[in-house]
Scaffold this motif. Structure first.
Motif, PDB file in Angstrom:
ATOM      1  N   TRP A  77     -14.034   5.174  -1.106  1.00 38.23           N
ATOM      2  CA  TRP A  77     -12.855   4.342  -1.390  1.00 38.23           C
ATOM      3  C   TRP A  77     -13.276   2.878  -1.260  1.00 38.23           C
ATOM      4  O   TRP A  77     -13.555   2.446  -0.180  1.00 38.23           O
ATOM      5  N   ASN A 121       0.851  -1.190   0.000  1.00 33.74           N
ATOM      6  CA  ASN A 121       0.000   0.000   0.000  1.00 33.74           C
ATOM      7  C   ASN A 121       0.886   1.239   0.000  1.00 33.74           C
ATOM      8  O   ASN A 121       1.116   1.850  -1.039  1.00 33.74           O
ATOM      9  N   TYR A 142     -11.409  10.759   4.368  1.00 32.26           N
ATOM     10  CA  TYR A 142     -11.890  10.057   5.567  1.00 32.26           C
ATOM     11  C   TYR A 142     -12.084  10.960   6.782  1.00 32.26           C
ATOM     12  O   TYR A 142     -11.679  10.596   7.895  1.00 32.26           O
ATOM     13  N   GLU A 199     -11.783  10.924  -0.649  1.00 34.95           N
ATOM     14  CA  GLU A 199     -11.974   9.526  -0.240  1.00 34.95           C
ATOM     15  C   GLU A 199     -12.775   9.538   1.048  1.00 34.95           C
ATOM     16  O   GLU A 199     -12.517  10.337   1.939  1.00 34.95           O
ATOM     17  N   ASP A 229      -1.482   2.721  -4.063  1.00 35.74           N
ATOM     18  CA  ASP A 229      -1.940   1.559  -3.299  1.00 35.74           C
ATOM     19  C   ASP A 229      -2.535   0.536  -4.270  1.00 35.74           C
ATOM     20  O   ASP A 229      -3.738   0.545  -4.545  1.00 35.74           O
ATOM     21  N   HIS A 266     -14.604   3.615   3.672  1.00 33.10           N
ATOM     22  CA  HIS A 266     -13.613   2.636   3.224  1.00 33.10           C
ATOM     23  C   HIS A 266     -14.286   1.268   3.076  1.00 33.10           C
ATOM     24  O   HIS A 266     -14.622   0.623   4.062  1.00 33.10           O
ATOM     25  N   ASN A 275      -1.887  11.958  -5.881  1.00 33.71           N
ATOM     26  CA  ASN A 275      -2.381  11.491  -4.586  1.00 33.71           C
ATOM     27  C   ASN A 275      -1.213  11.267  -3.655  1.00 33.71           C
ATOM     28  O   ASN A 275      -0.182  10.722  -4.054  1.00 33.71           O
ATOM     29  N   GLU A 276      -1.365  11.670  -2.424  1.00 36.25           N
ATOM     30  CA  GLU A 276      -0.417  11.310  -1.355  1.00 36.25           C
ATOM     31  C   GLU A 276       1.035  11.460  -1.804  1.00 36.25           C
ATOM     32  O   GLU A 276       1.810  10.515  -1.744  1.00 36.25           O
ATOM     33  N   HIS A 312      -5.263   6.305  -9.066  1.00 32.72           N
ATOM     34  CA  HIS A 312      -4.588   7.577  -8.834  1.00 32.72           C
ATOM     35  C   HIS A 312      -3.718   7.861 -10.057  1.00 32.72           C
ATOM     36  O   HIS A 312      -2.511   8.007  -9.938  1.00 32.72           O
ATOM     37  N   ASP A 351     -10.715  -3.709  -1.121  1.00 29.74           N
ATOM     38  CA  ASP A 351     -11.529  -2.760  -0.366  1.00 29.74           C
ATOM     39  C   ASP A 351     -12.512  -2.029  -1.269  1.00 29.74           C
ATOM     40  O   ASP A 351     -12.653  -0.815  -1.209  1.00 29.74           O
TER      41      ASP A 351
HETATM   42  C1  IPT Z   1      -5.540   6.447   1.221  1.00 30.89           C
HETATM   43  C2  IPT Z   1      -4.996   6.373  -0.181  1.00 30.89           C
HETATM   44  O1  IPT Z   1      -5.125   7.605  -0.829  1.00 30.89           O
HETATM   45  C3  IPT Z   1      -5.706   5.343  -0.989  1.00 30.89           C
HETATM   46  O2  IPT Z   1      -4.965   5.157  -2.171  1.00 30.89           O
HETATM   47  C4  IPT Z   1      -5.825   4.055  -0.238  1.00 30.89           C
HETATM   48  O3  IPT Z   1      -4.547   3.568   0.008  1.00 30.89           O
HETATM   49  C5  IPT Z   1      -6.497   4.284   1.077  1.00 30.89           C
HETATM   50  O4  IPT Z   1      -5.777   5.211   1.810  1.00 30.89           O
HETATM   51  C6  IPT Z   1      -6.564   3.018   1.909  1.00 30.89           C
HETATM   52  O5  IPT Z   1      -7.183   1.973   1.249  1.00 30.89           O
HETATM   53  S1  IPT Z   1      -4.311   7.244   2.177  1.00 30.89           S
HETATM   54  C7  IPT Z   1      -4.562   6.897   3.849  1.00 30.89           C
HETATM   55  C8  IPT Z   1      -3.341   7.348   4.611  1.00 30.89           C
HETATM   56  C9  IPT Z   1      -5.752   7.580   4.395  1.00 30.89           C
END
Ligand code: IPT
Length: 923
Positions: free
Chosen positions: A491, A76, A425, A460, A174, A463, A383-384, A311, A522
């Protein structure tokens, strides 16, 4: 020595990026079978001039790991190699691709381009042994001019692809690490005087501007209607020169950020979206057109109106589907450096000027390719990837190149460069605070003022890992309440499990040393694309036409921004069409004295259902009419209380006698003749009855969530719920070493209406934690338990939990026990049915009916909770000859704690005492 693939540089020898256009000029697909040789290291010993006639073959597009070379690996956030940019490990799996190409004879004059739509992660190209160029940017299109290299006869096209490169450091999404030429390859004819590029801007007011590098002719479509996801009106625009005509499907729309509102054509733009990766269980990120079409159809069917292309930019065909069927797209650049976050963002390429040209090249290749897609309503920087100068530069370049679309990037937390505020989140409280414009202030008042004035999206949330997400309705209520909130993206769309040897595999299943297990699984869709209960739930929550009872009145809310309800049919359960006038967009209507159950359908698709609340918790009495009572008929012998063990020895039981009989019934029922625990329930030998306060943890149960430190699973295990020891003489269940637990009192009695069971459970001790469930489990012996037909009156047909029950409705439902299992890739708690007042289990030997005094939760399973808990893959679950019936006074919800908030208090089962009463009859 630095290898070429460790040099931080944009593509070399490639053409500048340009728009994706349909053209009358020639296109020759090079998809199909290529010669292929694989090497575990970068030194392949192969000559680019060698046509590889004797080598293996590999389909293009595909990933070599899914064809027996090397293996897939999943991480991830963590890089699967040491962080030492731009260097990569010595073991750098490499694929040598060869294909004979021939310039078509009718491609006269002009140039010939070689186009790659996706090669993971770095590649070099030769024609007849002569170098053409090299590139990275796995999910981006790159073109080379090969005119001078083609002879007109058979030419050897060689492509060498390395799995790891400097580019891997900015592609830490991820997902599975999968390599090779995984999107299409083509030769393109570019006639002299052709249209290499076009930039069309079509506004919601009908305005149209066409910019081309050469003088062009086109006819402006008239009487245009605006484009939206609700009404994706497209107009075919033909743009010509003497040499070429290109066609574009134009959608007229305007996206604006107006103060803290996000608008499309002047109306609220609220994303009811999903994050979508390229993924297919058989082919990885090499996704067929049919798969993409199916996904888009499923999204539309489930009321989804938006996609974030998490992403990286998708296959361009996916965008054309979004244009055509109507989905708002946040197109995201192929940049993620998440693994640097684990080392405090030291050395993050996002802020290293040496990487600037690579960053800008990636952004340009996305924007130029996709700039004409009406569905693309926002650009995302990636992303990230932390924050840094290169991202700021990308934002600045993008807004100067295309001022018509807002810019998104979640990790620009201070909104220095972006046009919308984005979070992932957020907890409910945080989201609510942002809705009110009351989020915590930034240190810099000027920045704080600007950010507070921007619309906000959740790029996102929710989950969808394993069973869940729960709590979506609460998010929706907050989004509804605050116009600053422009919705969000669940997500994620689909599980990424890979099908291998007939089973769905996830991280660790391919022998990876470092991996992140099932975090890759997921999605709202199972790997075979079956919608999960989470998707059904989401569809009900984001419905564009919402129905709610307010007393006897029905409130109908039209949540579309552009569409009236004129075509929606509102009908009663009896099929009577209700008289509802067309409701204008974003307005509501009150229908007084509505029938107790109403459905809203559009073109045969159910948009919403509503049932007047008293339908829930309706009197539970089943009436035993037409059924045989379970009186002495089925009761032959008493037996001892057994705990959770189907392997009960039926021999050696005490003969049935009058000892212990007492005349009292409880739970408000009329008195009956008390009896010991029966041996059978109707057609089923009763192997055991046990207290049931455990569930096979869901993946959300395994994580604490944002707001807690200890997962529910840990709390429940600490309380010993997973290891209760029965002390039947004391009527107790307690774990070893603790003085807490449960006291349970069973009473079986024979009454006029059948065999009755009263259960009274009380918690022992001071503990106040939530319980996964509280009730009893019956183990019924039957051959082939999966084929037993399970029918019930309650919420259904799908599973439901306290914080996930929008997609089910009250009524009579029926399916086999096998069908009542939800096949999560990682086996876990599933299949709960709520608000059940009566149910039956029909086997060839007969039918058992169970009626509750009050609504109960039930799960029926062809395997035990212990088996469900220990299986790591669905195919490890094997049924035996026991049907497990879990009857509970209540269960705890699902939440989103695997990445997000835990189950809210309203979704937790916390009762200190549970009383259950059932009547068993048979027929
Ligand atoms: C978030 C990522 O942006 C997404 O790609 C995926 O990895 C998700 O988490 C988890 O399934 S980043 C996370 C640090 C909130």
């Amino acid at each position: 020595m630095t290898a070429q693939f460790e040099i931080v540089e944009p593509p070399v020898g490639a053409l500048p990026p340009r728009a994706r256009l349909n053209s009358t000029a020639g296109v020759l697909s090079l998809d199909g079978t290529w010669q292929f040789a694989w090497s575990p290291t970068a030194e392949t010993g192969k000559d680019p001039a060698d046509p590889g006639r004797t080598w293996d073959t590999l389909p293009v597009p595909s990933h070599w790991q899914l064809h027996g070379y090397g293996s897939p690996a999943y991480t991830n956030v963590r890089f699967p190699f040491p962080i030492d940019p731009p260097y990569v490990p010595q073991d750098n799996p490499t694929g040598e691709y060869r294909r004979i190409v021939r310039r078509p004879a009718d491609w006269r004059g002009g140039r010939v381009l070689l186009r790659f739509d996706g090669v993971d992660s770095w590649f070099q190209v030769w024609v007849n042994g002569a170098p053409v160029g090299r590139a990275s940017g796995s999910r981006l299109t790159v073109e080379f001019d090969v005119t001078a290299h083609l002879t007109g006869g058979d030419d050897v096209l060689a492509v060498r692809v390395h799995q790891w490169s400097f580019g891997s450091y900015v592609e830490d999404q991820d997902q599975w690490w999968l390599s090779g030429i995984f999107r299409s390859v083509a030769l393109l004819h570019r006639p002299e005087g052709g249209i290499d590029d076009l930039y069309v801007v079509a506004g919601g007011d009908g305005s149209l501007s066409v910019t081309a590098p050469v003088p062009v002719r086109f006819t402006r479509p008239d009487d245009v209607q605006p484009w939206s996801a609700e009404k994706p009106a497209l107009y075919r625009l033909l743009v010509s020169t003497d040499a070429e005509t290109v066609s574009l499907d134009v959608g007229f729309r305007t996206v604006t950020v107006d103060g803290d509102r996000l608008l499309l054509n002047g109306k609220p733009l609220v994303f009811r979206g999903v994050n979508r990766h390229d993924i297919d269980a058989r082919t990885g990120r090499a996704v067929s057109r049919a798969r993409m079409e199916h996904d888009v159809a499923l999204m539309k069917e489930h009321n989804i109106n938006a996609v974030r292309t998490s992403h990286y930019p998708p296959d361009p065909y996916f965008l054309s589907l979004c244009d055509r069927y109507g989905l708002y797209v946040i197109d995201e650049c192929d940049i993620e450096t998440h693994g640097f976050g684990l080392v405090g963002w030291r050395g993050n390429p996002s802020d290293d000027p040496a990487w600037g040209p690579v960053y800008l090249d990636r952004m340009r290749r996305m924007v130029e390719r996709d700039k004409n897609a009406p569905s693309v309503v926002m650009w995302s920087l990636g992303n990230e990837a932390g924050w840094g100068r290169n991202l700021a530069t990308n934002a600045a370049w993008t807004s100067s190149r295309d001022a018509t679309r807002p810019i998104h990037y979640e990790a620009d937390e201070e909104c220095e460069s972006v046009s919308v505020y984005s979070r992932m989140y957020p907890t409910y409280d945080k989201l609510e605070a942002i809705g009110r414009g009351a989020e915590p202030a930034l240190a810099d008042p000027e920045r704080d003022r600007r950010r507070r004035g921007l619309p906000m999206i959740m790029c996102e949330y929710g989950h969808a890992m394993g069973n869940g997400p729960g709590g979506l309705a609460d998010y929706e209520a907050i989004i509804d309440a605050y116009p600053r909130l422009a919705g969000g993206f669940i997500w994620e769309w689909a599980d990424h499990a890979l099908l291998s040897d007939g089973s769905y595999r996830y991280g660790g299943d391919f022998g990876e040393l470092v991996h992140d297990g099932s975090f890759v699984v997921d999605g709202l869709l199972f790997p075979d694309r079956t919608p999960s209960p989470g998707l059904t739930e989401l569809a009900a929550i984001i419905t564009p036409v919402r129905l709610r009872f307010d007393g006897d009145d029905l409130l109908i809310e039209n949540r579309w921004s552009f569409t009236t309800t004129a075509e929606v049919v509102f009908a009663s359960a009896a099929g009577e069409v209700l008289d509802v006038p067309p409701i204008e967009p974003l307005t509501s209507y009150r229908l007084s004295d509505a029938p107790p159950s109403v459905t809203a359908t559009l073109g045969g698709k159910v948009l919403a259902r509503a049932q007047r609340p008293p339908a829930l918790g309706a009197p539970a009495r089943s009436g035993a009419s037409g059924r045989e009572r379970l009186g002495g008929v089925v009761i032959s012998q008493p037996s001892r209380e057994q705990h959770g063990d189907a392997g009960v020895d039926d021999a050696g039981r005490e003969p049935f006698g009058d000892a212990g009989i007492d005349a009292g019934g409880r739970g408000g029922a009329a008195a009956g003749r008390s009896i010991p625990r029966p041996d059978r329930l109707g057609p089923f030998p009763l192997a055991s009855v046990a207290l049931d306060a455990w569930r096979a943890p869901t993946e959300n149960d395994r994580f604490p969530g944002w707001d807690g430190k200890v997962s529910m699973e840990e709390q429940w295990r600490a309380a010993g719920l997973d290891r209760l020891i029965a002390a039947p003489a004391r009527g107790r269940y307690q774990p070893a070493g603790l003085d807490s637990g449960f006291e349970i009192d069973y009473r079986w009695s024979i009454r006029d209406d059948g065999l009755r069971l009263d259960v009274d459970i009380e918690r022992l001790g001071e503990w106040r934690l939530s319980l996964p469930r509280l009730g009893i489990a019956l183990a019924l012996r039957t051959p082939d338990p999966s084929s037993v037909v399970f029918s019930w009156l309650g919420l259904g047909p799908g599973e439901s939990y306290p914080d996930s029950r929008a997609g089910v409705w009250f009524g009579e439902h029926s399916m086999t026990v096998g069908e009542a299992q939800t096949p999560y890739v990682v086996p876990q708690e599933n299949g709960n049915r709520s608000e059940v007042s009566r149910m039956s289990l029909a086997a060839p030997a007969g039918t058992l009916h169970i009626a509750g005094d009050s609504p109960f939760d039930v799960a029926v399973r062809p395997w035990s909770t212990a088996a469900l808990e220990s299986a790591r893959h669905a195919d490890e679950l094997v049924e035996d000859d026991v049907l497990w019936v879990h009857l509970a006074a209540g269960v705890t919800g699902l939440g989103s704690a695997s990445c997000g908030p835990a189950v809210r208090p309203s979704g937790q089962y916390r009762a200190a005492r549970a009383q259950l009463g059932f009547v068993f009859t048979t027929s």
